[in-house]
Design a protein around this motif. Structure first.
Motif, short mmCIF file in Angstrom:
data_model
loop_
_atom_site.label_atom_id
_atom_site.label_comp_id
_atom_site.label_asym_id
_atom_site.label_seq_id
_atom_site.Cartn_x
_atom_site.Cartn_y
_atom_site.Cartn_z
N VAL A 24 73.40 17.59 102.90
CA VAL A 24 74.62 16.78 102.98
C VAL A 24 74.66 16.03 104.31
CG1 VAL A 24 77.13 16.85 102.97
CG2 VAL A 24 75.86 18.35 101.45
N ASN A 25 74.26 16.73 105.36
CA ASN A 25 74.25 16.08 106.66
C ASN A 25 73.34 14.85 106.64
OD1 ASN A 25 74.91 15.77 109.35
ND2 ASN A 25 73.25 17.08 110.06
N LYS A 26 72.17 15.00 106.07
CA LYS A 26 71.23 13.88 106.03
C LYS A 26 71.74 12.76 105.13
CE LYS A 26 67.15 16.31 107.42
NZ LYS A 26 66.31 17.43 107.00
N LEU A 27 72.37 13.14 104.02
CA LEU A 27 72.93 12.14 103.12
C LEU A 27 73.97 11.29 103.84
CD1 LEU A 27 73.50 14.13 99.82
CD2 LEU A 27 72.12 12.08 100.07
N LEU A 28 74.81 11.95 104.62
CA LEU A 28 75.87 11.22 105.31
C LEU A 28 75.29 10.35 106.42
CD1 LEU A 28 78.64 13.99 105.55
CD2 LEU A 28 78.55 12.04 104.01
N ARG A 29 74.35 10.93 107.16
CA ARG A 29 73.77 10.20 108.30
C ARG A 29 73.07 8.92 107.86
NH1 ARG A 29 73.56 11.86 112.98
NH2 ARG A 29 74.83 13.68 113.33
N LEU A 30 72.60 8.94 106.64
CA LEU A 30 71.93 7.76 106.08
C LEU A 30 72.80 6.52 106.18
CD1 LEU A 30 69.19 8.13 104.78
CD2 LEU A 30 70.30 8.40 102.57
N HIS A 31 74.12 6.72 106.13
CA HIS A 31 75.02 5.58 105.98
C HIS A 31 75.95 5.35 107.17
CE1 HIS A 31 73.66 5.35 101.88
NE2 HIS A 31 73.95 6.63 101.72
N PHE A 32 75.84 6.18 108.19
CA PHE A 32 76.68 5.94 109.37
C PHE A 32 76.21 4.67 110.06
CE2 PHE A 32 77.62 10.75 109.91
CZ PHE A 32 78.62 10.65 108.96
N LYS A 33 77.18 3.88 110.51
CA LYS A 33 76.81 2.65 111.22
C LYS A 33 76.50 2.95 112.67
CE LYS A 33 78.60 -0.77 108.22
NZ LYS A 33 79.90 -0.36 107.67
N ASP A 34 77.21 3.93 113.21
CA ASP A 34 77.07 4.28 114.61
C ASP A 34 76.23 5.55 114.74
OD1 ASP A 34 77.32 4.92 117.24
OD2 ASP A 34 79.45 4.38 117.35
N GLU A 35 75.19 5.48 115.53
CA GLU A 35 74.33 6.66 115.65
C GLU A 35 75.01 7.82 116.34
OE1 GLU A 35 70.66 5.60 117.49
OE2 GLU A 35 70.15 4.22 115.87
N LYS A 36 76.07 7.51 117.08
CA LYS A 36 76.75 8.57 117.82
C LYS A 36 77.66 9.40 116.92
CE LYS A 36 77.75 5.52 120.94
NZ LYS A 36 78.47 4.76 121.96
N THR A 37 77.92 8.92 115.71
CA THR A 37 78.80 9.65 114.81
C THR A 37 78.21 11.01 114.46
OG1 THR A 37 79.51 7.56 113.86
CG2 THR A 37 80.03 9.55 112.62
N LYS A 38 79.03 12.05 114.64
CA LYS A 38 78.59 13.40 114.30
C LYS A 38 79.54 14.00 113.27
CE LYS A 38 78.18 13.79 118.83
NZ LYS A 38 78.59 14.39 120.06
N VAL A 39 79.13 15.11 112.69
CA VAL A 39 79.97 15.80 111.71
C VAL A 39 80.15 17.23 112.18
CG1 VAL A 39 80.28 16.36 109.28
CG2 VAL A 39 78.86 14.41 109.92
N SER A 40 81.39 17.69 112.29
CA SER A 40 81.61 19.07 112.72
C SER A 40 81.12 20.03 111.65
CB SER A 40 83.09 19.30 113.02
OG SER A 40 83.78 19.58 111.83
N ALA A 41 80.82 21.25 112.06
CA ALA A 41 80.28 22.24 111.12
C ALA A 41 81.25 22.48 109.96
CB ALA A 41 79.98 23.55 111.85
N ASP A 42 82.52 22.59 110.26
CA ASP A 42 83.52 22.82 109.21
C ASP A 42 83.63 21.63 108.27
OD1 ASP A 42 84.01 25.23 110.25
OD2 ASP A 42 86.10 24.86 110.82
N ALA A 43 83.61 20.44 108.84
CA ALA A 43 83.69 19.24 108.00
C ALA A 43 82.49 19.16 107.07
CB ALA A 43 83.77 17.99 108.88
N LEU A 44 81.35 19.55 107.59
CA LEU A 44 80.14 19.52 106.77
C LEU A 44 80.25 20.51 105.61
CD1 LEU A 44 77.51 18.01 106.81
CD2 LEU A 44 76.49 19.89 108.08
N GLN A 45 80.77 21.70 105.93
CA GLN A 45 80.97 22.70 104.89
C GLN A 45 81.91 22.16 103.81
OE1 GLN A 45 79.59 26.04 105.08
NE2 GLN A 45 80.17 25.93 102.93
N LEU A 46 82.98 21.49 104.24
CA LEU A 46 83.93 20.92 103.28
C LEU A 46 83.27 19.83 102.44
CD1 LEU A 46 87.46 20.43 104.85
CD2 LEU A 46 86.71 22.11 103.19
#
Lengths: 130, 81
Positions: B15-37
């Motif tokens: 899921v992390n990789k799927l999301l990162r594929l489409h972020f415009k900003d490389e600095k965008t991160k996903v918190s562990a809880d958000a990723l779980q959700l």
């Protein structure tokens, strides 16, 4: 991981989930249907990712947190309810783990408040890997 | 551990990789809880797609869910997510 492998991973999990639904409803899914569901899921991720990034940026954050995910689930009342409940479960299980750690480390205080667990962390720190 | 009921699920790494594929900003991160959700979110998405298509097939009294059934439920599915 290449794009193809990522798609394959989505396809695999989508297939397993479809199988569960199939058993539950006593029906079969054609291969094309499963492939289509996994393709749709893959494309839906683009919408999810872009929305999440914008929600975080709107809140002047660079880390996406659970509030952003809740916002993503806004369109359906029952989905929002489900996601909110999951989020609360996560928060309380984090809280419990935190307390356990605290008991273990009692004495060597690090001077952190009890709500320190909400700190955003890089996704690849897999501390609650399932 | 959170979200521990049995059944298939997406890996957080995927899921992390799927999301990162489409972020415009490389600095965008996903918190562990958000990723779980988000793994929950994607699971529900697939389950809904499958269940709605299955219901459509059943209402037409056929034993196999096919593309036409998915096509019929797709518009509403996409409006709900």
């Amino acid at each position: 991981m290449t794009l193809e492998r990522l798609k394959a991973a989505v396809h695999y999990t989508a297939g397993c989930l479809c199988q569960e639904v199939a058993e539950d409803k006593e029906i079969e899914f054609s291969k094309q249907t499963i492939a289509a569901i996994s393709d749709i899921t893959f494309s839906q991720c683009e919408i999810f990712a872009k929305d999440l990034e914008m929600f975080a940026r709107h809140a002047k954050r660079s880390t996406i947190n659970t509030e952003d995910v809740k916002l993503l689930a806004r369109r359906s009342q029952s989905l929002l309810k489900y996601i909110t409940q999951k989020s609360e479960e996560l928060a309380s299980s984090n809280q419990k783990q935190k307390e356990k750690k605290k008991k273990k480390n009692e004495g060597e205080s690090k001077g952190r408040s009890s709500e320190a667990q909400v700190q955003p962390m890089m996704a690849d720190s897999e501390e609650l890997d399932t | 551990m959170a979200a521990s009921e049995a059944g298939a699920r997406f890996k957080k790494d995927t899921v992390n990789k799927l999301l990162r594929l489409h972020f415009k900003d490389e600095k965008t991160k996903v918190s562990a809880d958000a990723l779980q959700l988000m793994t929950e979110m994607l699971k529900v998405f697939v389950q809904e797609a499958a269940a709605r298509a299955a219901r459509q097939a059943q209402s037409e009294d056929v034993p196999t869910v096919d593309l036409e059934h998915l096509e019929k439920v797709l518009p509403q599915l996409l409006l709900d997510f």
